[in-house]
Design an enzyme around this catalytic site. Structure first.
Site: not given
Ligand code: ASP
Length: 347
Positions: A206, A234, A236-237, A258, A260
């Protein structure tokens, strides 16, 4: 014993001495500003875009929007329309933005729009809401003049998706440096090389950016296509204020990359900022948040990656990740920027 009279005498003396004392007080170090910090190696190129706004005295919010846009339009596995799709073959984008006054906007599950970060800013600036999702977010974008792009995967994403369909297993490989001895392609690639491993297994990223401008105003942005081959719907964070991004104009700002689900569970970036509010440096705050994450995930944490980056009003920078391999880029004082490898909980 301190009588009332002696107390008064001492306190009068203390008041009369205070100007003298302030003469000897240590001067507070000047804040390092402007400054911009982004996740991953690709953060370096992204910071350079933000720097063009920050250097001549521009607003941190404009800087973090422009920097996010610069990566959204690149073909990358993990950000923007060139990203990997969900398991039904649709690219769905998540993004959010926040300024120093707690104004924030967010879009999630947005399809066929090139710049989700700018739609998020529009949500922030022109609606009574913080977050719009899916079809509604797309309708809002189109009504505000954003072009509806073709519903098409990038060549890289199509290749990865076809490969993934063969087994259709949801097994994200995290950005963990030593992951089964595999070499990330990005090691050999340019700044936007897809974070995919040589054997075709996939990875994720991200782009999170936090910045402070010359006036000391903080802002942050976060943009992603999310976890590759995620379930349809879905989120994520990254578009969630307090999880993927948080900015507090009185304290500092933090963003994450990372897995999420783990960051949401923790309320990750809000936690980092609250640690800073209670006196932690950005580095200590990111470390404490990662330690908390590991504590609530004692069995799983070795197998996922989460990394936080943070800055405070002094222009101090911090970063920390669960596993090795989380890099971040810092650009300040016209130094052209530098990539660092964050320290991690598991060495
Ligand atoms: N944080 C992102 C998510 O969970 C993915 C990532 O940072 O790679 O969608």
């Amino acid at each position: 014993m301190t009588t009332r009279r002696s107390f008064l005498r001492w306190s009068t003396l203390a008041v009369s001495l205070s100007p003298v004392r302030s003469l000897f007080a240590l001067p507070k170090a000047a804040a390092v500003k402007p400054i911009v910090v982004s996740t991953w190696d690709s953060g370096l190129a992204v910071n350079a875009v933000a720097w063009k706004v920050l250097k001549p005295g521009g607003y941190a919010l404009d800087a973090v929007e422009e920097s996010a846009k610069s990566i959204e339009k690149e073909i990358s596995c993990c950000v923007g329309l060139g990203g990997n799709p969900d398991r039904e073959g649709h690219v769905t984008l998540d993004a959010c933005i926040m300024n120093e006054k707690y104004d924030c906007g967010s879009v999630a599950g947005l399809e066929r729009i090139l710049h989700p970060i700018s739609v998020a800013r529009k949500v922030m600036e022109t609606t009574p809401h913080v977050m719009l999702i899916g079809e509604g977010a797309q309708q809002f974008a189109v009504a505000n003049g954003f072009k509806l792009e073709e519903d098409k995967l990038s060549a890289d994403a199509e290749k990865s998706y076809k490969e993934w369909l063969k087994k259709s297993e949801y097994k994200p490989l995290m950005n963990i440096e030593q992951q089964q001895g595999k070499t990330p392609k990005r090691a050999a690639g340019g700044p936007f090389a897809p974070n995919q491993f040589e054997d075709g297994s996939f990875n994720h990223d991200t782009m999170g950016t936090v910045a402070m401008d010359a006036k000391g105003r903080l802002s942050g942005s976060c943009t992603t296509s999310g976890m590759a081959f995620k379930m349809r719907g879905r989120i994520g964070d990254s578009p969630i204020i307090g999880a993927g991004l948080y900015v507090d104009g009185e304290v500092g700002a933090a963003t994450s990359s990372g897995q999420g689900e783990e960051v949401i569970r923790l309320g990750g970036t809000h936690l980092v900022v609250e640690f800073m509010r209670n006196g932690a440096t950005p580095m200590e705050a990111c470390k404490k948040a990662v330690e908390r994450l590991v504590k609530i995930n004692p069995k799983k944490a070795k197998d996922f990656q989460v990394g936080f980056i943070a800055i405070n009003l002094q222009g101090e920078v911090g970063a920390y990740s669960v596993n090795k391999g989380f890099s971040y880029a810092v650009t300040k004082a016209d130094d052209g920027g530098k990539v660092f490898m964050a320290e991690s909980y598991y060495k």
